[in-house]
Design a protein around this motif. Structure first.
Motif, short mmCIF file in Angstrom:
data_model
loop_
_atom_site.label_atom_id
_atom_site.label_comp_id
_atom_site.label_asym_id
_atom_site.label_seq_id
_atom_site.Cartn_x
_atom_site.Cartn_y
_atom_site.Cartn_z
N CYS A 166 17.81 -21.16 -18.15
CA CYS A 166 17.61 -22.62 -18.22
C CYS A 166 17.48 -23.05 -19.67
O CYS A 166 16.63 -23.89 -20.01
CB CYS A 166 16.39 -23.04 -17.40
SG CYS A 166 14.86 -22.18 -17.83
N CYS A 188 16.97 -26.59 -21.17
CA CYS A 188 15.70 -27.31 -21.04
C CYS A 188 14.91 -27.32 -22.35
O CYS A 188 13.99 -28.13 -22.52
CB CYS A 188 14.83 -26.68 -19.95
SG CYS A 188 15.45 -26.91 -18.27
N ARG A 209 13.55 -23.79 -12.25
CA ARG A 209 14.70 -22.92 -12.53
C ARG A 209 14.28 -21.51 -12.93
O ARG A 209 14.94 -20.53 -12.56
CB ARG A 209 15.57 -23.57 -13.60
CG ARG A 209 16.30 -24.81 -13.08
CD ARG A 209 16.96 -25.61 -14.18
NE ARG A 209 18.02 -24.88 -14.85
CZ ARG A 209 18.72 -25.36 -15.87
NH1 ARG A 209 18.47 -26.60 -16.32
NH2 ARG A 209 19.67 -24.65 -16.44
#
Length: 684
Positions: A399, A402, A428
């Motif tokens: 992820c 992010c 995630r």
């Protein structure tokens, strides 16, 4: 390796290296496959170090640095603020200054600038007319910042050891053993270790002697403090560094730290738990420059003052850590975060310098991967710690969009994140954990090197175990399973009676920190089976007022599982019903030694007589205690007796109700299918 090869190699190691049976066995079990390899392992030397020019970019990097010397360019070392980065800067700075380079250094303030390369300090470096930047323990993911340097005619050499993700930065050169496709033979150097390899290469090309003792003393400290694997080149560096420091220390700063820590003899763990925290405390609290001053200084009075200062800063760090840890643990408990496979705990304005230690403490308590996030001004800064087998770096990579930045290793990582992305990141990361079967990594297991009995606890074995030092990650201290020890007495100690103390035969003392609860279980055991305990331990020396005695440090202690009724029932059921029971049971996970399952005709005969005497009253599953027949052997004997047609039986509420079947036919217990299956399972 076949049994004959194993025996031949063990004999050769014992003969040529004058080792005992146990230590030679442990060496082979740890992957040593020749006398030469055993010699290198037991006697690390400078000859073990790899050629620094095996790094692909080392040649061009060295040429660029030498060009800077010839043209009187200004060089800046840009380090990280932890023990690894600051020590690496000190190693490079010492060498470059002593050889006439125009060199300075910059270490970002953890609380103001944060980790890694940042444009504001880079602009200052450019404005000062510096034309060559060498990173230490950072830079491998600083693509944008290095592009900025290139636009401003500042060449960047990256020396780093962190994982590479995505496209590599457009640096002038990269020295990192983890670069994809790297042919450097060892991947787990720390940042200071990589800096050391650069100094090695420069000294060879300049044909000057480096202060190798000073450098290795520093890199030994950094290697352990940064929690990298103590294998291969790392183990050699730490071993040599310890030898230097325990004979005639060269680095006056490390010597001062040893003095304020009341250390006269160092072991590897002192780097990680005594000296390392004092060094890291400065970086955690925004004063990392003091470490470079400590490790490069020559005024012993000033260095002693600095060592005392760092010791006091570490005490402040401990107080701060305790406060934040209490708050974080309260959140974990109150919000039931421990139910998640990955524990993610978020707090407001927690000091970012100690959240890594807080994450470690929570991980140790719950044995889950942990992410601790401190939020301030809508930005979260996080430290992550993981468990063996689960890569937290890979989880973050799943992820990566992010984060504003992230980096790290399999077991430890960190990131910065906008608060609005924390929820999505949490979902995630946990989804990634599920996708790779994280639950199988959340079972705490202990490894051991050999199974011994209490008669083997000798000074000779202790001294042989000491030859496996330095120990740490990747090369743990020798752990032994003490099987069926004769325990003379047992009790608890400590203010809360939470520590275990015991006395073995021959007056050998045992101590188990945090294991006090076992005392109650032990006292409930029938005396006839009190020796069915097994413990995971390390041999140690108890030094009380100059009187040295052998003792065992107990890491874990259990009643042999075959004496636990529930475990015994599952074992017997699996052996009876499964064609290949060994494939169905993880014997290591449930701490069962296959040899303990051995069953002979005499035990079966005792069980038969026990059942015959019971009439209709039934036999309790623990009724074999007095005859030292475990619940496993009792049940297994019943199954074998049933197979040969000597009894019929059933279990009800922990009792065995049996009926003796009359027969004139002679029965051979050894030829029953179950006995053959059991023998095969034990012997293979």
């Amino acid at each position: 390796m076949g049994k004959n090869q194993y025996a031949a190699l063990q004999k050769e190691i014992m003969t040529k290296l004058q080792l005992g049976n146990r230590s030679s066995e442990i060496l082979i079990n740890r992957g040593i496959q020749s006398v030469e390899a055993a010699t290198r392992y037991l006697n690390p030397s400078l000859a073990d170090l790899h050629d620094p020019f095996l790094f692909e970019d080392m040649e061009k990097v060295v040429e660029r640095i030498l060009k800077a010397q010839e043209t009187h360019e200004k060089i800046c070392l840009y380090g990280d603020y932890d023990a690894d980065g600051t020590t690496g800067v000190a190693i490079l700075l010492n060498f470059l200054q002593s050889n006439g380079f125009n060199v300075s250094f910059f270490i970002p303030n953890r609380l103001i600038t944060g980790y890694g390369l940042h444009q504001t300090p880079l602009q200052t470096i450019i404005d000062e007319g510096i034309t060559l930047l060498i990173t230490v323990d950072n830079g491998i993911s600083a693509n944008e910042q290095i592009d900025f340097c290139n636009l401003n005619h500042l060449d960047v050499i990256v020396t780093d050891h962190h994982e590479c993700h995505g496209i590599l930065p457009q640096a002038y050169g990269i020295i990192n053993p983890k670069v994809p496709g790297s042919t450097y033979p060892f991947k787990d150097l720390c940042g200071a270790g990589v800096a050391f390899k650069l100094v090695q290469a420069l000294s060879q090309r300049l044909q000057v002697e480096m202060d190798i003792q000073n450098a290795i003393e520093c890199v030994a400290l950094a290697t352990v403090a940064d929690l990298v694997s103590l294998q291969d080149e790392n183990r050699s560096l730490v071993s040599i560094g310890l030898n230097y420091l325990n004979t005639n220390p060269s680095n006056l700063g490390i010597r001062a730290l040893m003095t304020v820590s009341d250390l006269t003899e160092l072991k590897a763990w002192h780097f990680g738990f005594v000296l390392g925290p004092k060094i890291n405390a400065a970086g955690r609290l925004g004063e990392a420059n003091h470490i470079v001053a400590l490790l490069t200084g020559s005024d012993s009075v000033k260095l002693m003052d600095l060592a005392h200062y760092l010791s006091e800063e570490n005490r402040k760090r401990q107080d701060l850590e305790a406060t934040i840890l209490a708050e974080a643990l309260a959140l974990v408990e109150n919000e039931k975060l421990f139910r998640d496979d990955i524990i993610i705990v978020v707090g407001e304005n927690w000091h970012p310098g100690v959240i890594g230690i807080v994450a470690s403490r929570i991980q140790e308590k719950y044995f889950n991967p942990v992410i601790v996030i401190s939020v301030e001004n809508n930005i979260g800064k996080a430290s992550c710690r993981s468990v063996e087998g689960f890569s937290i770096f890979a989880a973050l990579s799943s992820c990566s969009d992010c984060f504003t930045s992230f980096g790290g290793h399999d077991q430890a990582a960190g990131f910065s994140i906008k608060t609005e992305n924390i929820k999505e990141m949490s979902v995630r990361v946990k989804a990634y954990g599920e996708s790779v079967g994280i639950k199988k990594y959340l079972v705490k297991t202990y490894s051991y090197d050999a199974i011994i009995d209490d008669a083997e606890i000798t000074w000779e074995l202790l001294n042989e175990c000491a030859r496996f030092e330095p120990c740490g990650i990747g090369n743990p201290g020798v752990q032994l399973v003490l099987n069926h020890p004769e325990i003379k007495s047992m009790g608890t100690m400590g203010k809360e009676n939470n520590h275990l103390r015991l006395m073995l035969k021959n007056d050998i003392r045992g101590v188990g920190f945090g294991l006090g609860d076992f005392n109650e279980k032990f006292q409930e055991l029938p005396k006839s089976v009190s020796n069915t305990v097994k413990m995971l331990c390390r041999l140690d020396v108890n030094d009380y007022q100059g009187n040295k005695t052998l003792q065992v440090l107990i890491k874990d202690i259990k009643i042999n599982p075959i004496w636990q009724i529930d475990t015994a029932m599952v074992l017997v059921k699996t052996i009876v019903q499964q064609q290949n029971p060994k494939a169905e049971i993880d014997f290591e996970a449930v701490a069962i030694n296959l040899a303990d399952l051995y069953l002979d005709r005499e035990i079966v005969k005792k069980v038969y007589l026990l059942l015959k005497k019971s009439n209709d009253h039934g036999v309790a599953l623990d009724a074999g205690d007095k005859a030292q027949i475990s619940p496993f052997h009792l049940l297994m004997s019943c199954e074998i007796l049933r197979e040969v047609g000597l009894i019929a039986y059933r279990l009800k509420e922990g009792l065995i109700f049996s009926k003796i079947l009359e027969t004139k036919e002679k029965k051979d217990i050894q030829k029953t299918k179950l006995m053959i299956k059991l023998v095969k399972m034990i012997s293979e």
